[in-house]
Scaffold this motif. Structure first.
Motif, PDB file in Angstrom:
ATOM      1  N   THR A   1       7.926  -8.551  -9.081  1.00  0.00           N
ATOM      2  CA  THR A   1       6.676  -7.720  -9.131  1.00  0.00           C
ATOM      3  C   THR A   1       6.779  -6.261  -8.703  1.00  0.00           C
ATOM      4  OG1 THR A   1       5.516  -9.768  -8.933  1.00  0.00           O
ATOM      5  CG2 THR A   1       4.163  -7.592  -8.370  1.00  0.00           C
ATOM      6  N   LEU A   2       7.694  -6.243  -7.445  1.00  0.00           N
ATOM      7  CA  LEU A   2       7.970  -4.940  -7.098  1.00  0.00           C
ATOM      8  C   LEU A   2       8.731  -4.039  -8.058  1.00  0.00           C
ATOM      9  CD1 LEU A   2       9.259  -3.992  -3.511  1.00  0.00           C
ATOM     10  CD2 LEU A   2      10.814  -3.448  -5.516  1.00  0.00           C
TER      11      LEU A   2
ATOM     12  N   LEU B   1       5.444  -1.442  -8.719  1.00  0.00           N
ATOM     13  CA  LEU B   1       5.104  -0.666  -7.713  1.00  0.00           C
ATOM     14  C   LEU B   1       6.043   0.746  -7.859  1.00  0.00           C
ATOM     15  CD1 LEU B   1       5.457  -2.704  -4.380  1.00  0.00           C
ATOM     16  CD2 LEU B   1       3.803  -2.594  -6.337  1.00  0.00           C
ATOM     17  N   THR B   2       5.353   1.800  -7.349  1.00  0.00           N
ATOM     18  CA  THR B   2       5.987   2.991  -7.377  1.00  0.00           C
ATOM     19  C   THR B   2       7.075   3.376  -6.330  1.00  0.00           C
ATOM     20  OG1 THR B   2       4.504   3.880  -5.543  1.00  0.00           O
ATOM     21  CG2 THR B   2       3.572   4.081  -7.797  1.00  0.00           C
TER      22      THR B   2
ATOM     23  N   GLU C   1      -0.290  -1.602   0.392  1.00  0.00           N
ATOM     24  CA  GLU C   1      -1.404  -2.433   0.377  1.00  0.00           C
ATOM     25  C   GLU C   1      -1.525  -3.057  -0.717  1.00  0.00           C
ATOM     26  OE1 GLU C   1      -4.879  -0.981   2.115  1.00  0.00           O
ATOM     27  OE2 GLU C   1      -5.011   0.685   0.593  1.00  0.00           O
ATOM     28  N   ALA C   2      -1.729  -2.373  -1.769  1.00  0.00           N
ATOM     29  CA  ALA C   2      -1.863  -2.862  -3.093  1.00  0.00           C
ATOM     30  C   ALA C   2      -1.025  -4.078  -3.584  1.00  0.00           C
ATOM     31  CB  ALA C   2      -1.577  -1.763  -4.127  1.00  0.00           C
ATOM     32  N   ALA C   3       0.161  -3.865  -3.029  1.00  0.00           N
ATOM     33  CA  ALA C   3       0.968  -5.186  -3.212  1.00  0.00           C
ATOM     34  C   ALA C   3       0.836  -6.422  -2.354  1.00  0.00           C
ATOM     35  CB  ALA C   3       2.642  -4.823  -3.172  1.00  0.00           C
ATOM     36  N   ARG C   4      -0.041  -6.069  -1.435  1.00  0.00           N
ATOM     37  CA  ARG C   4      -0.678  -7.341  -0.390  1.00  0.00           C
ATOM     38  C   ARG C   4       0.801  -7.705   0.407  1.00  0.00           C
ATOM     39  NH1 ARG C   4      -3.813 -10.796  -3.060  1.00  0.00           N
ATOM     40  NH2 ARG C   4      -3.435  -9.071  -4.531  1.00  0.00           N
TER      41      ARG C   4
ATOM     42  N   GLY D   1      -5.377  -3.797  -9.536  1.00  0.00           N
ATOM     43  CA  GLY D   1      -5.393  -4.198 -10.803  1.00  0.00           C
ATOM     44  C   GLY D   1      -4.248  -3.967 -11.493  1.00  0.00           C
ATOM     45  N   ARG D   2      -3.194  -3.416 -11.037  1.00  0.00           N
ATOM     46  CA  ARG D   2      -1.946  -3.729 -11.632  1.00  0.00           C
ATOM     47  C   ARG D   2      -1.605  -5.055 -11.858  1.00  0.00           C
ATOM     48  NH1 ARG D   2       1.688   0.456  -8.329  1.00  0.00           N
ATOM     49  NH2 ARG D   2      -0.164  -0.023  -6.561  1.00  0.00           N
ATOM     50  N   ARG D   3      -0.949  -5.496 -13.038  1.00  0.00           N
ATOM     51  CA  ARG D   3      -0.623  -6.941 -13.351  1.00  0.00           C
ATOM     52  C   ARG D   3       0.708  -6.768 -13.591  1.00  0.00           C
ATOM     53  NH1 ARG D   3      -2.529 -10.286 -18.522  1.00  0.00           N
ATOM     54  NH2 ARG D   3      -1.243  -8.615 -19.391  1.00  0.00           N
TER      55      ARG D   3
END
Lengths: 237, 237
Positions: free
Chosen positions: A150-151, A155-156, A234-237, B78-80
């Motif tokens: 997922t990263l 992720l950016t 934080e978006a990635a929790r 919201g990214r998936r």
DNA sequence: CGCCAGTTTGACCAAGATCAACGCAAGTGG
DNA sequence: CCACTTGCGTTGATCTTGGTCAAACTGGCG
């Protein structure tokens, strides 16, 4: 009971076998430990040396005594991806098919214990607690690998570098200081970036006072503002 | 014996339990099969329906009877990311920690078998062959996850789409024709790209005669030049 | 001291993302 | 049955992130 495909909170039997995080003392060591220690060999590797290569027969597994090991996948045209960094206390080469799909290399000076698989397997076959524990570790490894996908997928660059720093800070001993044993090049290949991008992101974090670096080759990192760093991913929790 | 951390070539015990690739007949079905079938429940889901959610207690696992399931990780903003597509014969929700870190959704019309974990665990505890097999499957899953990290970290858009096509062609039955049940959006979230990029890459492959598409919504893909497709991702071997 | 390996920074570039428009087939409701 | 909507696919124009290329810097070491 019934721990095959779930996680109980119990202490890992493997922690007693040289796989524990440093600092967690093996409280009471079962008999099997003696056997496990007997089958292990202490090995030493210098910076950049290969511990095993892609294509090798996977006939043993390892635990890191001191130093850092990188697990690498090399593409045919030279592109490299680092699947994992293993620090003191980590095992590697354990959850694997019959042939190595990746190589393992010493990031710096490294001491590892090497356990021949056929002997280790016998111990595991005889010890259900070890077997369950091995399974549990494999599932944890799988969960970690999936969160890394997922990263890499979503992720950016900023978020990747921030996650990386939090990861290594959490694995280290000191909450606010940290020694990065690997080069920017290694970090880049771990995060799916270039070394220049990693550099720029770290510089930005320094400029904003989130971290500070010192020591030779900027290996020593000081964490200035943990909340800010966590906020960045934080978006990635 | 000694198959805990290696792979023997033997047939998977799990294949007898509804996890086989379609087309591989369960030659001789051991007694345990009856028990396993007895504890399973057949469930039906419509397009887009959630089978389980992130944060759910992982108290059961599933095997796909027909249709396709996607395993998703949703970021806070919201990214998936789609971690995996499961086709008929695949298991999912099996190699997992106590709580779901990802959700599972029906890509289209789906029938699955659902096995309560506590009953399945009892069967596994009683059957060493099943246990070894479960371990072997987990290790395979881990190897797959790791090769996906390399894809996401280092392959170009063209290489990712080509690898994806080869992957689904290899898993399907027909060597040169294929039905893509998922949308461009799903493929993009699986490959860490945008749907427009996936579209453009597929168009380029069509333009070059590597594939051809037909059917409503371009779901049917014809493989024109397998060598060319494999050539596009040869770097990744 | 000069070399070497790694780091940092800048200028520029390109792969892929974003934004936007349009096409097309399958519902849907009057 | 047909207008309208909806969802998905395709394509083009433009923008941005991160990659590439290049140069300077830094500390360690022979």
């Amino acid at each position: 009971m019934h721990t095959w495909s779930g996680v109980d909170g119990s202490r890992s039997a493997f922690e007693d076998f040289g796989c524990s995080k440093p600092g967690i003392p093996p409280s009471r060591q079962p008999d099997a430990l003696i056997a496990f220690e007997q089958i292990g060999t202490r090995l030493h590797f210098k910076r950049g040396q290969e511990i095993y290569a892609e294509g090798d027969v996977a006939d043993s597994w390892y635990s890191v005594m001191s130093g850092t090991v990188r697990i690498c996948k090399l593409l045919a045209d030279g592109r490299r991806h680092i699947a994992e960094f293993c620090f003191a206390g980590d095992c590697f080469g354990l959850f694997t098919l019959a042939m190595r799909a990746v190589s393992a290399e010493a990031v710096g000076e490294v001491f590892v214990m090497c356990y021949p698989k056929h002997q280790a397997d016998r111990l595991i076959d005889e010890n259900p607690r070890l077997a369950r524990d091995l399974y549990h570790r494999t599932v944890c490894e799988l969960a970690k690998a999936q969160s890394r996908t997922t990263l890499l997928a979503r992720l950016t660059a900023t978020e990747r570098v921030a996650s990386f720093l939090i990861e290594v800070f959490n694995r280290g001993h000191a909450p606010h200081t940290l020694n990065l044993p690997m080069t920017r090049y290694d970090i880049a290949d771990y995060l799916g970036l270039t070394l220049e991008t990693v550099c720029r992101e770290l510089s930005a974090l320094k400029r904003d006072g989130v971290i500070a670096s010192s020591g030779r080759r900027s290996t020593r990192i000081e964490l200035g503002d943990r909340d800010a760093l966590e906020g960045l991913c934080e978006a990635a929790r």
